[in-house]
Design an enzyme around this catalytic site. Structure first.
Site, short mmCIF file in Angstrom:
data_model
loop_
_atom_site.label_atom_id
_atom_site.label_comp_id
_atom_site.label_asym_id
_atom_site.label_seq_id
_atom_site.Cartn_x
_atom_site.Cartn_y
_atom_site.Cartn_z
N CYS A 81 -8.81 6.80 4.30
CA CYS A 81 -7.54 5.86 4.12
C CYS A 81 -6.93 5.89 5.56
CB CYS A 81 -6.56 6.05 2.98
SG CYS A 81 -5.25 5.41 2.46
N CYS A 196 -9.00 -1.00 6.22
CA CYS A 196 -8.43 -0.69 4.69
C CYS A 196 -9.88 -0.20 4.06
CB CYS A 196 -7.52 -1.26 4.07
SG CYS A 196 -7.33 -0.84 2.40
N HIS A 198 -10.47 -0.16 1.28
CA HIS A 198 -10.83 -1.01 -0.19
C HIS A 198 -11.57 -2.23 0.35
CE1 HIS A 198 -7.81 1.51 -2.02
NE2 HIS A 198 -8.01 0.90 -3.08
N1 DGL Z 1 -7.50 2.42 1.14
C1 DGL Z 1 -6.19 2.56 1.82
C2 DGL Z 1 -6.64 2.29 3.56
O1 DGL Z 1 -7.52 2.54 3.95
C3 DGL Z 1 -5.04 1.90 1.61
C4 DGL Z 1 -4.85 1.01 0.23
C5 DGL Z 1 -3.47 1.04 -0.26
O2 DGL Z 1 -2.51 0.21 0.11
O3 DGL Z 1 -3.06 2.17 -0.79
O4 DGL Z 1 -5.82 1.97 4.14
#
Ligand code: DGL
Length: 270
Positions: A81, A196, A198
């Site tokens: 993350c 990110c 995601h």
């Molecule tokens: N998956 C997370 C990243 O790599 C962030 C997603 C969120 O906002 O929680 O930054």
């Protein structure tokens, strides 16, 4: 006489994200570390991290890890993350000096090395684009190109919805990625960093909606390679007991999330 010796248990690698985005890193890590078990932890009680103020989020993550390390006794931790690691990576290493933390940061350095047009965009959460860490990466590695930071307030939520089977409106997705596409002095953005974890789940959608083709940079494989370098290869052991597990801080996830996790080979809490 046969020698009996306790078979040492291979300690798992803990993969951490605010939600299900870290699965993009988990799938690469598994390929490179087949002998390891994995525990996937989603801090979904606090999702999305992108909206949080820095001080309480950092405090929350460090506090959460005191419990997670105690409970799961991992060999190493992959913080899958950007929003968490750019904020709390240093604090985690300081608080738990005996644990190996493998981080995820915006892939600004490789993007700066590869761009031909000199126009790079970084698509991230609002939290990641604000981080001092991100601005330091630009200062250290990308002063010779123009880096356009795009903080998307919605994409992480959209990716979660998409993975749970919801349909996303093209116009809504395009609205989030459009600021990444820039034209200047006859040049166009040619690389967009997916900063990110995601976002790689939406990469096919991004490719279809993009006003022109670009290279979408997903750092998952590079993170997995770094983890492989730091996690010792255990040959003389049994495979860890049971399947890989998923832990959600909000408790038992909903039906579609459980199906998704099962598809990733993760046992879900009952
Ligand atoms: N998956 C997370 C990243 O790599 C962030 C997603 C969120 O906002 O929680 O930054």
């Amino acid at each position: 006489m046969t020698e009996t010796r306790a078979c040492p248990k291979v300690r798992p690698v803990l993969v951490f994200d605010s939600g299900i985005g870290g699965l993009t890193v988990l799938r690469e890590a598994r390929v490179l570390m087949p002998e390891r078990g994995f525990v996937y932890v989603a801090d979904d009680a606090a999702f999305p991290y992108g909206d949080w103020e820095e001080a309480p989020l950092k405090e929350r993550i460090v506090r959460l890890f005191a419990t997670l390390l105690e409970e799961h006794q991992p060999e190493a931790v992959i913080i899958a993350c950007n929003t968490a690691f750019t904020l709390a990576g240093a604090a985690l290493r300081q608080a738990f000096p005996h644990m190996r933390f493998i981080g995820t940061v915006p892939a600004i350095k490789p993007a700066a090395e590869r761009t031909r047009s000199g126009l790079v965009s970084v698509l991230a959460t609002p939290g990641t684009v604000k981080r001092a860490y991100t601005h330091e990466l630009i200062q250290s590695f990308a002063t010779r190109c123009e880096v356009n930071l795009v903080g998307s307030p919605e994409l992480a939520r959209m990716a979660e919805a998409f993975l749970r089977g919801e349909t996303l409106e093209d116009a809504a997705v395009l609205g989030e990625i459009a600021p990444c596409f820039q034209e200047k002095d006859g040049q166009k953005t040619d690389i967009i960093v997916l900063a990110c974890t995601h976002y790689p789940f939406l990469a096919n959608l991004f490719r279809r909606l993009a006003p022109w083709p670009v290279d979408w940079l997903d750092p998952a494989e590079a993170i997995a390679r770094q983890a492989r370098r730091l996690v010792p290869l255990e040959m003389d052991t049994d495979h860890p007991d049971g399947p890989d597990r998923a832990v959600f801080t909000a408790g038992r996830p909903d039906f579609s999330t459980r199906r998704l996790l099962q598809g990733f080979g993760l046992a879900v809490p009952t």
